[in-house]
Structure formats: structure tokens, C-alpha cells
Scaffold this active site. Structure first.
Site, mmCIF file in Angstrom:
data_model
loop_
_atom_site.group_PDB
_atom_site.id
_atom_site.type_symbol
_atom_site.label_atom_id
_atom_site.label_comp_id
_atom_site.label_asym_id
_atom_site.label_seq_id
_atom_site.Cartn_x
_atom_site.Cartn_y
_atom_site.Cartn_z
ATOM 1 N N HIS A 174 0.814 -1.225 0.000
ATOM 2 C CA HIS A 174 0.000 0.000 0.000
ATOM 3 C C HIS A 174 0.847 1.274 0.000
ATOM 4 O O HIS A 174 0.317 2.362 -0.227
ATOM 5 C CB HIS A 174 -0.933 0.039 1.215
ATOM 6 C CG HIS A 174 -1.950 -1.049 1.245
ATOM 7 N ND1 HIS A 174 -2.845 -1.252 0.217
ATOM 8 C CD2 HIS A 174 -2.220 -2.011 2.172
ATOM 9 C CE1 HIS A 174 -3.622 -2.291 0.514
ATOM 10 N NE2 HIS A 174 -3.258 -2.775 1.689
ATOM 11 N N ASP A 219 -2.193 -10.710 -2.467
ATOM 12 C CA ASP A 219 -2.804 -10.315 -1.193
ATOM 13 C C ASP A 219 -4.308 -10.071 -1.427
ATOM 14 O O ASP A 219 -4.717 -9.756 -2.556
ATOM 15 C CB ASP A 219 -2.130 -9.038 -0.695
ATOM 16 C CG ASP A 219 -2.575 -8.625 0.697
ATOM 17 O OD1 ASP A 219 -1.853 -8.943 1.662
ATOM 18 O OD2 ASP A 219 -3.639 -7.975 0.809
ATOM 19 N N HIS A 221 -5.985 -7.575 -0.561
ATOM 20 C CA HIS A 221 -6.227 -6.150 -0.833
ATOM 21 C C HIS A 221 -5.463 -5.686 -2.072
ATOM 22 O O HIS A 221 -4.365 -6.189 -2.360
ATOM 23 C CB HIS A 221 -5.775 -5.318 0.375
ATOM 24 C CG HIS A 221 -6.425 -5.728 1.660
ATOM 25 N ND1 HIS A 221 -5.829 -6.611 2.539
ATOM 26 C CD2 HIS A 221 -7.618 -5.385 2.197
ATOM 27 C CE1 HIS A 221 -6.637 -6.799 3.578
ATOM 28 N NE2 HIS A 221 -7.728 -6.063 3.400
ATOM 29 N N ASP A 306 -4.116 -13.220 3.605
ATOM 30 C CA ASP A 306 -5.372 -12.719 4.173
ATOM 31 C C ASP A 306 -6.559 -13.091 3.286
ATOM 32 O O ASP A 306 -7.691 -12.694 3.547
ATOM 33 C CB ASP A 306 -5.331 -11.203 4.456
ATOM 34 C CG ASP A 306 -4.619 -10.392 3.397
ATOM 35 O OD1 ASP A 306 -4.346 -10.937 2.312
ATOM 36 O OD2 ASP A 306 -4.345 -9.197 3.647
HETATM 37 C C1 OKS Z 1 -7.942 0.148 8.653
HETATM 38 C C2 OKS Z 1 -7.152 -0.957 8.097
HETATM 39 C C3 OKS Z 1 -7.830 -1.622 6.951
HETATM 40 C C4 OKS Z 1 -7.168 -2.866 6.484
HETATM 41 C C5 OKS Z 1 -5.767 -2.680 5.990
HETATM 42 C C6 OKS Z 1 -5.387 -3.806 5.098
HETATM 43 C C7 OKS Z 1 -3.959 -4.166 5.222
HETATM 44 C C8 OKS Z 1 -3.585 -5.282 4.312
HETATM 45 N N1 OKS Z 1 -7.358 0.628 9.871
HETATM 46 N N2 OKS Z 1 -3.201 -4.981 3.082
HETATM 47 O O1 OKS Z 1 -2.810 -5.899 2.231
HETATM 48 O O2 OKS Z 1 -3.600 -6.448 4.620
HETATM 49 ZN ZN ZN Z 2 -3.954 -7.456 2.687
#
Ligand code: OKS
Ligand code: ZN
Length: 365
Positions: A174, A219, A221, A306
Site C-alpha cells: 500500500h 494479497d 487487498h 489474508d
Molecule cells: C484500517 C485498516 C484496513 C485494512 C488494511 C489492510 C492491510 C492489508 N485501519 N493490506 O494488504 O492487509
Molecule cells: Zn492485505
């Protein structure tokens, strides 16, 4: 398989984050890498190696992130405490929305205090910066670079299948050129990709060209940071499978395909909530075909687990057997492959799921 890991990854340990409007314990906790390490230590086919302390981590990070962002990450905590901020962590309160401002209104930037800077370099409430965060973020990049160095030493570009695991923490996909968010501060996979290009300049055409690299992001996300970094760059193909309409919400649609010289070097595969092994692997095969067509010298896998059925913050239904199949499918690309750890929050199974992907890859024929 060689695994690179750095104990400094454990230092970053914020007590809380805000998730779905609730103050909750920090999901991206040091127990994640501890569990993965424990699982791989007890599996005969993995060798855990320390990172290379001689690497100039900042020099390589500068190939991806801006100097002012790197400076911010280094100084943010001390500046925050000096401004009277809570000693727990830097936490933004208001975000600088780029689209609301015109460049000439940024003249005041030099006078911004710590809380203003926090909202400028961060896009959400899941990246508290503690006294140790910078050290862990650099350790995570060092892990990715050490693994990339070992991969290139043992497997030259375009050579057949071989794999190394960069057991990075905190994660990276991210993190953008000058932004943290989603538990990510520095984009480990992107920095490793640039590193592989820098140590292996391709001289096909006589002029120095960048070696073609593919990043496959599996991933749950969307890797908005990695996509941003390479959006206009044809030398790094970014291919992502992720949940549609889930975090980080504003990116990852099929219509985002790159821009400028990088047009058609980004591929997004959004999948519905509830996606299980068969649906996932069918889409993964299409993603792998895109990578095959681009004939990359190296493949980097942003590996999040995840997508697991029991993950507490995600909604896919992958199983242990699915992870083995994913590893096997990636092996069919038949390229030197660097697995870089991203997300995964079901502590009881995260190590076993990572192991399943890596063993699926390694044992595939
Ligand atoms: C809000 C967090 C939301 C999820 C973050 C996701 C992180 C992740 N405080 N990204 O691949 O696993
Ligand atoms: Zn993730």
C-alpha cells in the site's frame, strides 16, 4: 528454500488502530512474523538466513520513494514528541487531500507541524509511527533486498524456476512514492524490483534498458502503492488479484491499465467477496497468462494470506489446499521468483498457509 528475515521487524508494535470505526488492537502485530518464522524453522526444506547489513537500504529506497518522504519517516516520531504529541505514536488527524489543493497553495509546507505532516504523508488510520517504526520499515526493505540479492546471485535473469522468500514485516504494497497507509511504510517489493533492475542492466539493444520484471500481487487487498509506483513504467508489469469494493476502496478496477508508456502494463483482477479456491485459481491462471506474455526476467510475488477463509479482516474463502495449488501454479511460470510477505491476520494459520504456498512452488514439477 532460502528465507530472509530480520529481527528488527519485530520492533514496530503500535497498540491500536481504527478499523470499521472502532479502536481495536493492531492486527499487523509482531506475532505474525514470529508465527511464520516458527513454522518455517520446523519445516526441513527452509533455511532462515539473516539479512545483509552491508546493503545501502536508503539508497535503494530512494529509487522508489521521494527524499522528503524518507526524511519524514525518519524524523516523524521525534518531531511529534517535540510538538507535545502522545508518546505512543504519530497518528494523523486530518488528511491532505491532494485533489482539493492547487500546487501554489503548498507554499506554507515548510512551516507545517508534526500533525500536519502526518496527514500529508499518510492516507489512513492504520499506520501509527512509533519510536521503532522507522527501524522496522528499513529492516523490512533490507529483508527484501537481501533476498533479491541472493536470488540474482543463484539464478540469473530468465533462468528456470527457483524461489526465495523475503519474510518482510511491516508489509509494503500500500505504500506509494510518498505515502504510507494500510500497515505499509516502504514498498518492499517495489524497491526489490528496482534493485534487480539496477544490478542487472539489460543491454539487449545496446543502450541500457531496464530488465522486465513482473509483480504478481495475491494479497486480499489491492496494492495501490505498487500500482502507483509503476503506473507509467513499462519495465515493471503489475498484476493484482484482490477483493472488489473492499479496502483500499478507490483503486483496483479492471479499467486501471496503466498510463503513458506504461499503458497495458497494469492488470487488475477484482474478485467478489466469498471467492473460494476454484474461482480464485481460475482467475490466477488468467493473471499468470498475462505475466507469461510479458516474458519477465524475474517474478516478484506480493504474498498475502489474508485470502484465507478464517482471516479476521477479509472475505475470501481460500483453504490450505488452495495455497498449495497457488504455489504450484506460480511455479509454472518457470522463472526465478521472489516471494515478498504482505498481509495475513489469522495468527493460528498464517505460518502454515505461507508454508503451503512456498512448498507448492518448490515441489512443483
Ligand atoms: C484500517 C485498516 C484496513 C485494512 C488494511 C489492510 C492491510 C492489508 N485501519 N493490506 O494488504 O492487509
Ligand atoms: Zn492485505
Amino acid at each position: 528454500m532460502k528465507v530472509f528475515y530480520d529481527e528488527d521487524s519485530l520492533l514496530h508494535n503500535p497498540p491500536y488502530e481504527i478499523l470499521d470505526g472502532h479502536l481495536v488492537h493492531y492486527y499487523e502485530s509482531p506475532s505474525r512474523p514470529q508465527t511464520i518464522k516458527h513454522e518455517l524453522e520446523n519445516a526441513p526444506s527452509f533455511t532462515i538466513l539473516p539479512t545483509n547489513k552491508a546493503l545501502d537500504v536508503l539508497k535503494h529506497a530512494r529509487q522508489v520513494h521521494t527524499g522528503d518522504y524518507l526524511q519524514y519517516l525518519e524524523t516523524a516520531y521525534a518531531a511529534w514528541v517535540a510538538d507535545g504529541g502522545d508518546k505512543t505514536a504519530v497518528m494523523p488527524e486530518r488528511f491532505h487531500i491532494r485533489s482539493c489543493f492547487r500546487a501554489h497553495r503548498l507554499q506554507t509546507r515548510g512551516a507545517w507541524g508534526a500533525i500536519a505532516r502526518a496527514g500529508f504523508y499518510c492516507f489512513d488510520l492504520s499506520c501509527p509511527i512509533t519510536a521503532d517504526t522507522h527501524k522496522s520499515a528499513l529492516a523490512s526493505v533490507r529483508t527484501a533486498l537481501s533476498a533479491a540479492e541472493a536470488l540474482s546471485a543463484s539464478s540469473p535473469p530468465y533462468s528456470p524456476k527457483s524461489g526465495i522468500f523475503a519474510h518482510c514485516r511491516p508489509p509494503g504494497h500500500h505504500a506509494g512514492t510518498a505515502l504510507c497507509g494500510g500497515y505499509c511504510f516502504l514498498n518492499n517489493a517495489s524497491i526489490a524490483a528496482r534493485f534487480l533492475q539496477d544490478i542487472n542492466p539489460s543491454t539487449d539493444t545496446g543502450t541500457a534498458q531496464k530488465l522486465p520484471i513482473a509483480i504478481l500481487d495475491i494479497d486480499y487487498h489491492h496494492g495501490n502503492g505498487t500500482q502507483e509506483i509503476f503506473y507509467e513504467d513499462p519495465s515493471v508489469l503489475y498484476v493484482s488479484l484482490h477483493a472488489q469494493n473492499d479496502y483500499p476502496y478507490y483503486t483496483g478496477s479492471k479499467s486501471e491499465t496503466g498510463a503513458g508508456a506504461g499503458l497495458s502494463y497494469t492488470y487488475n483482477h477484482p474478485l467478489p467477496r466469498g471467492t473460494a479456491d476454484d474461482g480464485y485459481i481460475a482467475e490466477l491462471q488468467r493473471a499468470l497468462d498475462e505475466i507469461r506474455t510479458s516474458a519477465p526476467a524475474y517474478v516478484l510475488v506480493s504474498l498475502g494470506v489474508d485470502t484465507y477463509i478464517d482471516d479476521p479482516i477479509s472475505d475470501f474463502k481460500l483453504t490450505r489446499a488452495g495455497y498449495t495449488r497457488i504455489g504450484q501454479a506460480i511455479a509454472q511460470l518457470n522463472r526465478p521468483t521472489l516471494f515478498v510477505m504482505e498481509g495475513g491476520y489469522h495468527i493460528e494459520t498464517i505460518g502454515k498457509n505461507v508454508r503451503a504456498v512456498l512448498e507448492g512452488f518448490e515441489l512443483a514439477t
